[in-house]
Each structure stands twice: as structure tokens, then as C-alpha cells.
Design a protein around this motif. Structure first.
Motif, PDB file in Angstrom:
ATOM      1  N   TYR A   1      18.565   1.915  -8.306  1.00  0.00           N
ATOM      2  CA  TYR A   1      18.322   1.548  -6.911  1.00  0.00           C
ATOM      3  C   TYR A   1      19.553   1.871  -6.073  1.00  0.00           C
ATOM      4  O   TYR A   1      20.688   1.711  -6.523  1.00  0.00           O
ATOM      5  CB  TYR A   1      17.948   0.064  -6.799  1.00  0.00           C
ATOM      6  N   ILE A   2      19.322   2.317  -4.854  1.00  0.00           N
ATOM      7  CA  ILE A   2      20.390   2.743  -3.948  1.00  0.00           C
ATOM      8  C   ILE A   2      20.541   1.725  -2.833  1.00  0.00           C
ATOM      9  O   ILE A   2      19.553   1.343  -2.184  1.00  0.00           O
ATOM     10  CB  ILE A   2      20.060   4.133  -3.358  1.00  0.00           C
ATOM     11  N   LYS A   3      21.770   1.307  -2.608  1.00  0.00           N
ATOM     12  CA  LYS A   3      22.067   0.368  -1.529  1.00  0.00           C
ATOM     13  C   LYS A   3      22.083   1.125  -0.197  1.00  0.00           C
ATOM     14  O   LYS A   3      22.736   2.155  -0.069  1.00  0.00           O
ATOM     15  CB  LYS A   3      23.426  -0.282  -1.774  1.00  0.00           C
ATOM     16  N   HIS A   4      21.361   0.614   0.780  1.00  0.00           N
ATOM     17  CA  HIS A   4      21.303   1.236   2.102  1.00  0.00           C
ATOM     18  C   HIS A   4      22.038   0.354   3.098  1.00  0.00           C
ATOM     19  O   HIS A   4      21.534  -0.690   3.516  1.00  0.00           O
ATOM     20  CB  HIS A   4      19.844   1.427   2.542  1.00  0.00           C
ATOM     21  N   GLU A   5      23.213   0.762   3.485  1.00  0.00           N
ATOM     22  CA  GLU A   5      24.028  -0.002   4.437  1.00  0.00           C
ATOM     23  C   GLU A   5      23.428   0.004   5.838  1.00  0.00           C
ATOM     24  O   GLU A   5      23.678  -0.898   6.627  1.00  0.00           O
ATOM     25  CB  GLU A   5      25.457   0.564   4.495  1.00  0.00           C
ATOM     26  N   GLU A   6      22.622   1.023   6.129  1.00  0.00           N
ATOM     27  CA  GLU A   6      22.112   1.177   7.483  1.00  0.00           C
ATOM     28  C   GLU A   6      20.875   0.328   7.781  1.00  0.00           C
ATOM     29  O   GLU A   6      20.368   0.328   8.904  1.00  0.00           O
ATOM     30  CB  GLU A   6      21.809   2.657   7.769  1.00  0.00           C
ATOM     31  N   ILE A   7      20.374  -0.404   6.806  1.00  0.00           N
ATOM     32  CA  ILE A   7      19.190  -1.221   7.009  1.00  0.00           C
ATOM     33  C   ILE A   7      19.615  -2.649   7.366  1.00  0.00           C
ATOM     34  O   ILE A   7      20.448  -3.241   6.698  1.00  0.00           O
ATOM     35  CB  ILE A   7      18.294  -1.225   5.762  1.00  0.00           C
TER      36      ILE A   7
ATOM     37  N   ILE B   1       2.020   3.518  -6.112  1.00  0.00           N
ATOM     38  CA  ILE B   1       3.174   3.247  -5.256  1.00  0.00           C
ATOM     39  C   ILE B   1       4.343   4.084  -5.766  1.00  0.00           C
ATOM     40  O   ILE B   1       4.615   4.105  -6.971  1.00  0.00           O
ATOM     41  CB  ILE B   1       3.525   1.742  -5.264  1.00  0.00           C
ATOM     42  N   GLU B   2       5.046   4.746  -4.850  1.00  0.00           N
ATOM     43  CA  GLU B   2       6.140   5.639  -5.240  1.00  0.00           C
ATOM     44  C   GLU B   2       7.499   5.216  -4.702  1.00  0.00           C
ATOM     45  O   GLU B   2       8.503   5.853  -5.005  1.00  0.00           O
ATOM     46  CB  GLU B   2       5.820   7.060  -4.794  1.00  0.00           C
ATOM     47  N   ILE B   3       7.537   4.180  -3.886  1.00  0.00           N
ATOM     48  CA  ILE B   3       8.811   3.649  -3.383  1.00  0.00           C
ATOM     49  C   ILE B   3       8.931   2.227  -3.901  1.00  0.00           C
ATOM     50  O   ILE B   3       8.041   1.405  -3.683  1.00  0.00           O
ATOM     51  CB  ILE B   3       8.859   3.631  -1.843  1.00  0.00           C
ATOM     52  N   PHE B   4      10.017   1.946  -4.590  1.00  0.00           N
ATOM     53  CA  PHE B   4      10.275   0.609  -5.121  1.00  0.00           C
ATOM     54  C   PHE B   4      11.465   0.032  -4.382  1.00  0.00           C
ATOM     55  O   PHE B   4      12.475   0.705  -4.197  1.00  0.00           O
ATOM     56  CB  PHE B   4      10.581   0.649  -6.618  1.00  0.00           C
ATOM     57  N   ALA B   5      11.365  -1.216  -3.976  1.00  0.00           N
ATOM     58  CA  ALA B   5      12.428  -1.837  -3.186  1.00  0.00           C
ATOM     59  C   ALA B   5      12.670  -3.270  -3.644  1.00  0.00           C
ATOM     60  O   ALA B   5      11.814  -3.896  -4.276  1.00  0.00           O
ATOM     61  CB  ALA B   5      12.040  -1.826  -1.702  1.00  0.00           C
ATOM     62  N   CYS B   6      13.827  -3.763  -3.303  1.00  0.00           N
ATOM     63  CA  CYS B   6      14.162  -5.164  -3.538  1.00  0.00           C
ATOM     64  C   CYS B   6      15.142  -5.586  -2.455  1.00  0.00           C
ATOM     65  O   CYS B   6      15.781  -4.749  -1.819  1.00  0.00           O
ATOM     66  CB  CYS B   6      14.773  -5.362  -4.923  1.00  0.00           C
ATOM     67  N   LEU B   7      15.229  -6.870  -2.237  1.00  0.00           N
ATOM     68  CA  LEU B   7      16.212  -7.424  -1.318  1.00  0.00           C
ATOM     69  C   LEU B   7      17.171  -8.275  -2.139  1.00  0.00           C
ATOM     70  O   LEU B   7      16.735  -9.112  -2.934  1.00  0.00           O
ATOM     71  CB  LEU B   7      15.534  -8.284  -0.250  1.00  0.00           C
TER      72      LEU B   7
ATOM     73  N   GLY C   1       0.804  -1.213   0.000  1.00  0.00           N
ATOM     74  CA  GLY C   1       0.000   0.000   0.000  1.00  0.00           C
ATOM     75  C   GLY C   1       0.839   1.267   0.000  1.00  0.00           C
ATOM     76  O   GLY C   1       0.360   2.336  -0.352  1.00  0.00           O
ATOM     77  N   ARG C   2       2.103   1.148   0.406  1.00  0.00           N
ATOM     78  CA  ARG C   2       2.983   2.317   0.393  1.00  0.00           C
ATOM     79  C   ARG C   2       4.347   2.033  -0.201  1.00  0.00           C
ATOM     80  O   ARG C   2       4.973   2.912  -0.763  1.00  0.00           O
ATOM     81  CB  ARG C   2       3.118   2.927   1.784  1.00  0.00           C
ATOM     82  N   LYS C   3       4.816   0.808  -0.113  1.00  0.00           N
ATOM     83  CA  LYS C   3       6.112   0.442  -0.676  1.00  0.00           C
ATOM     84  C   LYS C   3       5.929  -0.774  -1.564  1.00  0.00           C
ATOM     85  O   LYS C   3       5.260  -1.730  -1.187  1.00  0.00           O
ATOM     86  CB  LYS C   3       7.117   0.120   0.431  1.00  0.00           C
ATOM     87  N   GLY C   4       6.540  -0.707  -2.744  1.00  0.00           N
ATOM     88  CA  GLY C   4       6.472  -1.819  -3.680  1.00  0.00           C
ATOM     89  C   GLY C   4       7.730  -2.659  -3.621  1.00  0.00           C
ATOM     90  O   GLY C   4       8.819  -2.155  -3.329  1.00  0.00           O
ATOM     91  N   TRP C   5       7.570  -3.932  -3.909  1.00  0.00           N
ATOM     92  CA  TRP C   5       8.689  -4.869  -3.854  1.00  0.00           C
ATOM     93  C   TRP C   5       8.816  -5.620  -5.166  1.00  0.00           C
ATOM     94  O   TRP C   5       7.822  -6.098  -5.715  1.00  0.00           O
ATOM     95  CB  TRP C   5       8.483  -5.870  -2.719  1.00  0.00           C
ATOM     96  N   ILE C   6      10.043  -5.734  -5.618  1.00  0.00           N
ATOM     97  CA  ILE C   6      10.370  -6.539  -6.786  1.00  0.00           C
ATOM     98  C   ILE C   6      11.162  -7.729  -6.268  1.00  0.00           C
ATOM     99  O   ILE C   6      12.226  -7.574  -5.678  1.00  0.00           O
ATOM    100  CB  ILE C   6      11.174  -5.716  -7.805  1.00  0.00           C
ATOM    101  N   ASN C   7      10.604  -8.918  -6.478  1.00  0.00           N
ATOM    102  CA  ASN C   7      11.191 -10.144  -5.941  1.00  0.00           C
ATOM    103  C   ASN C   7      11.267 -11.205  -7.018  1.00  0.00           C
ATOM    104  O   ASN C   7      10.584 -11.133  -8.039  1.00  0.00           O
ATOM    105  CB  ASN C   7      10.314 -10.702  -4.801  1.00  0.00           C
ATOM    106  N   ARG C   8      12.047 -12.238  -6.741  1.00  0.00           N
ATOM    107  CA  ARG C   8      12.090 -13.462  -7.543  1.00  0.00           C
ATOM    108  C   ARG C   8      12.358 -13.179  -9.021  1.00  0.00           C
ATOM    109  O   ARG C   8      11.813 -13.837  -9.895  1.00  0.00           O
ATOM    110  CB  ARG C   8      10.804 -14.272  -7.381  1.00  0.00           C
ATOM    111  N   LEU C   9      13.186 -12.191  -9.300  1.00  0.00           N
ATOM    112  CA  LEU C   9      13.564 -11.872 -10.675  1.00  0.00           C
ATOM    113  C   LEU C   9      14.512 -12.951 -11.179  1.00  0.00           C
ATOM    114  O   LEU C   9      15.561 -13.199 -10.575  1.00  0.00           O
ATOM    115  CB  LEU C   9      14.233 -10.493 -10.727  1.00  0.00           C
ATOM    116  N   ALA C  10      14.126 -13.623 -12.250  1.00  0.00           N
ATOM    117  CA  ALA C  10      14.942 -14.700 -12.811  1.00  0.00           C
ATOM    118  C   ALA C  10      14.910 -14.599 -14.327  1.00  0.00           C
ATOM    119  O   ALA C  10      13.851 -14.351 -14.914  1.00  0.00           O
ATOM    120  CB  ALA C  10      14.409 -16.060 -12.367  1.00  0.00           C
ATOM    121  N   VAL C  11      16.061 -14.807 -14.939  1.00  0.00           N
ATOM    122  CA  VAL C  11      16.169 -14.829 -16.401  1.00  0.00           C
ATOM    123  C   VAL C  11      16.912 -16.103 -16.790  1.00  0.00           C
ATOM    124  O   VAL C  11      17.942 -16.438 -16.199  1.00  0.00           O
ATOM    125  CB  VAL C  11      16.920 -13.588 -16.936  1.00  0.00           C
TER     126      VAL C  11
END
Length: 142
Positions: free
Chosen positions: A125-131, A102-108, A66-76
Motif C-alpha cells: 500500500y502507498i501512502k498518499h500525502e496529498e489526500i 474491485i481493483e483498488i484497495f484502500a485503508c485509512l 462498487g469501484r474501490k474496496g476498503w479494509i477496515n477494523r483489522l485487529a489481531v
């Protein structure tokens, strides 16, 4: 390349793609056919499949809270690496999320997966070391 939403009949092809792409999965847990079907009943989750003619070549799981979007399981599929298919699917996933406002896109990305880290950074995408990522699991395959 054309894309479509996952259907239950695509399960075996999806698992074969994940195996060939080297994507770890939990066949006895969250990646079981019935678990995927159950997850997809959630309207904020889509599993997108990309095809070259009738050959499944890539997949991505797109979801949001509802506020943050997630991109997961990306496979090629390895035969299609270095053809910008992953970047195209990232852009497609972002389009889906924008349509949901949705205006925030995230991935792990796991720390050993330099190729994925570089891919997402190349796509803005920006890597966040503090998370620090924490989980609590009911059982190992969930």
C-alpha cells in the motif's frame, strides 16, 4: 488458522478482541451490536473473523462501493502479533474484493498508528500525502 463470516453470536468475542488488540471502537454508536447487524445486511460488506481452533484471534472488515474496496477494523490478538496473521487477513480481504471485480484497495490509518502504517506499506500500500480525509458525523459515536 481458519476464517468465517461474523454472526451476531460472535459480538462479545469480537468486542473482547478489539479491546485486547487496542482497537478503538464506539460501543454506543457504530459498533453497537444492532448497528453491526444492520451494516452487515449490505451485501458489499463482510466482517471476517479468524480463529486458532475455537479462539478468536483476528478480525477484518471488508467493504466496497462498487469501484474501490476498503479494509477496515483489522485487529489481531496481542498473543498472535508478529505471526503474519494481519498480512494473511489483508491478502484474504483483497481476494474477497477481487472476487467482486474491485481493483483498488484502500485503508485509512490514523497518524499515530505507525505499526498499521508499516504493515500496510509492507503489503504494497502507498501512502498518499496529498489526500485529506474529511468527515461529518451526526453524533460522536457514529
Amino acid at each position: 488458522m481458519h476464517v468465517k463470516d461474523y454472526k451476531d453470536k460472535d459480538y462479545n468475542d469480537l468486542i473482547e478482541l478489539w479491546e485486547k488488540a487496542g482497537l478503538p471502537y464506539k460501543p454506543n454508536g457504530r459498533d453497537r451490536r444492532d448497528k453491526i447487524a444492520q451494516s452487515l445486511k449490505n451485501s458489499s460488506l463482510r466482517l471476517i473473523l479468524a480463529y486458532d481452533n475455537s479462539n478468536l484471534i483476528a478480525s477484518v472488515l471488508v467493504t466496497h462501493d462498487g469501484r474501490k474496496g476498503w479494509i477496515n477494523r483489522l485487529a489481531v490478538h496481542p498473543d498472535y502479533w508478529h505471526r503474519k496473521i494481519a498480512s494473511t487477513l489483508i491478502a484474504y480481504a483483497e481476494k474477497i474484493l477481487r472476487e467482486e471485480k474491485i481493483e483498488i484497495f484502500a485503508c485509512l490509518v490514523e497518524n499515530y498508528n505507525n505499526a498499521s502504517l508499516q504493515l500496510f506499506q509492507k503489503n504494497g500500500y502507498i501512502k498518499h500525502e496529498e489526500i485529506i480525509y474529511l468527515t461529518k458525523r451526526e453524533y460522536p459515536d457514529v
